[in-house]
Design a protein around this motif. Sequence first.
Motif, mmCIF file in Angstrom:
data_model
loop_
_atom_site.group_PDB
_atom_site.id
_atom_site.type_symbol
_atom_site.label_atom_id
_atom_site.label_comp_id
_atom_site.label_asym_id
_atom_site.label_seq_id
_atom_site.Cartn_x
_atom_site.Cartn_y
_atom_site.Cartn_z
ATOM 1 N N GLY A 100 0.811 -1.209 0.000
ATOM 2 C CA GLY A 100 0.000 0.000 0.000
ATOM 3 C C GLY A 100 0.843 1.257 0.000
ATOM 4 N N MET A 101 0.143 2.394 -0.041
ATOM 5 C CA MET A 101 0.814 3.693 -0.045
ATOM 6 C C MET A 101 0.108 4.625 0.926
ATOM 7 S SD MET A 101 1.353 4.105 -4.156
ATOM 8 C CE MET A 101 1.941 5.762 -3.993
ATOM 9 N N GLY A 102 0.843 5.593 1.440
ATOM 10 C CA GLY A 102 0.252 6.602 2.309
ATOM 11 C C GLY A 102 -0.223 6.038 3.619
ATOM 12 N N PRO A 103 -1.267 6.656 4.201
ATOM 13 C CA PRO A 103 -1.728 6.248 5.526
ATOM 14 C C PRO A 103 -2.341 4.848 5.564
ATOM 15 C CG PRO A 103 -3.032 8.097 4.689
ATOM 16 C CD PRO A 103 -1.962 7.825 3.691
ATOM 17 N N SER A 104 -2.742 4.312 4.413
ATOM 18 C CA SER A 104 -3.345 2.970 4.417
ATOM 19 C C SER A 104 -2.304 1.868 4.243
ATOM 20 C CB SER A 104 -4.395 2.865 3.313
ATOM 21 O OG SER A 104 -3.781 2.967 2.037
ATOM 22 N N ALA A 105 -1.019 2.210 4.088
ATOM 23 C CA ALA A 105 0.036 1.205 3.903
ATOM 24 C C ALA A 105 0.265 0.433 5.199
ATOM 25 C CB ALA A 105 1.326 1.876 3.458
ATOM 26 N N PHE A 106 0.699 -0.803 5.049
ATOM 27 C CA PHE A 106 1.035 -1.596 6.226
ATOM 28 C C PHE A 106 2.181 -2.538 5.902
ATOM 29 C CE2 PHE A 106 -2.218 -3.900 3.938
ATOM 30 C CZ PHE A 106 -1.848 -5.232 4.030
ATOM 31 N N ASP A 107 2.939 -2.896 6.947
ATOM 32 C CA ASP A 107 4.010 -3.875 6.822
ATOM 33 C C ASP A 107 3.455 -5.237 7.197
ATOM 34 O OD1 ASP A 107 5.976 -2.016 6.143
ATOM 35 O OD2 ASP A 107 6.395 -1.557 8.237
ATOM 36 N N CYS A 108 3.944 -6.257 6.506
ATOM 37 C CA CYS A 108 3.479 -7.600 6.838
ATOM 38 C C CYS A 108 4.578 -8.611 6.561
ATOM 39 C CB CYS A 108 2.218 -7.949 6.061
ATOM 40 S SG CYS A 108 2.449 -8.084 4.277
ATOM 41 N N LYS A 109 4.444 -9.745 7.204
ATOM 42 C CA LYS A 109 5.260 -10.914 6.911
ATOM 43 C C LYS A 109 4.284 -12.000 6.493
ATOM 44 C CE LYS A 109 9.104 -10.379 10.102
ATOM 45 N NZ LYS A 109 9.808 -10.962 11.242
ATOM 46 N N TYR A 110 4.580 -12.627 5.385
ATOM 47 C CA TYR A 110 3.749 -13.751 4.961
ATOM 48 C C TYR A 110 4.433 -15.025 5.447
ATOM 49 C CZ TYR A 110 1.458 -17.193 2.023
ATOM 50 O OH TYR A 110 0.757 -18.285 1.576
ATOM 51 N N HIS A 111 3.679 -15.918 6.071
ATOM 52 C CA HIS A 111 4.221 -17.230 6.380
ATOM 53 C C HIS A 111 3.177 -18.276 6.047
ATOM 54 C CE1 HIS A 111 2.227 -16.324 10.252
ATOM 55 N NE2 HIS A 111 1.992 -17.610 10.259
ATOM 56 N N ASP A 112 3.672 -19.441 5.726
ATOM 57 C CA ASP A 112 2.814 -20.513 5.236
ATOM 58 C C ASP A 112 3.345 -21.829 5.783
ATOM 59 O OD1 ASP A 112 0.858 -21.678 3.259
ATOM 60 O OD2 ASP A 112 2.714 -22.553 2.493
ATOM 61 N N GLN A 113 2.455 -22.674 6.244
ATOM 62 C CA GLN A 113 2.796 -24.037 6.626
ATOM 63 C C GLN A 113 1.969 -24.951 5.746
ATOM 64 O OE1 GLN A 113 3.342 -24.884 10.902
ATOM 65 N NE2 GLN A 113 2.414 -22.865 11.200
ATOM 66 N N ALA A 114 2.607 -25.951 5.171
ATOM 67 C CA ALA A 114 1.882 -26.807 4.238
ATOM 68 C C ALA A 114 2.396 -28.237 4.308
ATOM 69 C CB ALA A 114 2.042 -26.278 2.820
ATOM 70 N N LEU A 115 1.509 -29.158 4.052
ATOM 71 C CA LEU A 115 1.850 -30.552 3.821
ATOM 72 C C LEU A 115 1.827 -30.726 2.311
ATOM 73 C CD1 LEU A 115 2.474 -33.243 5.157
ATOM 74 C CD2 LEU A 115 0.024 -33.741 5.126
ATOM 75 N N VAL A 116 2.966 -31.107 1.735
ATOM 76 C CA VAL A 116 3.128 -31.136 0.287
ATOM 77 C C VAL A 116 3.397 -32.556 -0.178
ATOM 78 C CG1 VAL A 116 4.491 -30.223 -1.632
ATOM 79 C CG2 VAL A 116 4.129 -28.817 0.394
ATOM 80 N N MET A 117 2.672 -32.983 -1.227
ATOM 81 C CA MET A 117 2.904 -34.277 -1.850
ATOM 82 C C MET A 117 3.306 -33.995 -3.293
ATOM 83 S SD MET A 117 0.492 -37.689 -2.108
ATOM 84 C CE MET A 117 -0.970 -36.702 -2.029
ATOM 85 N N GLY A 118 4.353 -34.657 -3.757
ATOM 86 C CA GLY A 118 4.801 -34.371 -5.114
ATOM 87 C C GLY A 118 5.608 -35.485 -5.725
ATOM 88 N N VAL A 119 5.949 -35.274 -6.986
ATOM 89 C CA VAL A 119 6.794 -36.183 -7.753
ATOM 90 C C VAL A 119 8.033 -35.394 -8.157
ATOM 91 C CG1 VAL A 119 6.981 -37.559 -9.858
ATOM 92 C CG2 VAL A 119 4.822 -37.479 -8.597
#
Length: 125
Positions: A100-119
């Motif tokens: 965001g910009m101006g007074p509506s801007a905010f700082d954040c950290k994204y984090h994710d936990q997942a169980l992943v199945m793959g090849v």
Amino acid sequence: GPNFRAEAEINYQTASIKGPREGQMRTFGGFANGYYQFNPEGAWRPFLGAGVGVARVKVHRERDAGFAYQLKAGIAHPFSDRVSGELAYRFMQTSNVRVGMGPSAFDCKYHDQALVMGVRYKLGS
């Protein structure tokens, strides 16, 4: 040695935002990962991994990019010399990103936990 392996990874995740700015948060990242495989010649191959990279976080129409890291733990089973299936737990987090910009801007950290199945397909020798 045979216990170590490396990979390049591209991932994409979405998450719902609750609170004053409800909506969707989208994260697109690229990582360089390293792994230690236990029992590399066995039928079941437990592993631990870590990766570093960059992730772009987008909320509504605002976006920012920052450092990201991830930790993984799982088990793989080979189906052939080149193809393995795996089941893993992944924790991924970004550094602070400003959305965001101006007074509506905010700082954040994204984090994710997942169980992943793959090849996994092994390139090269």
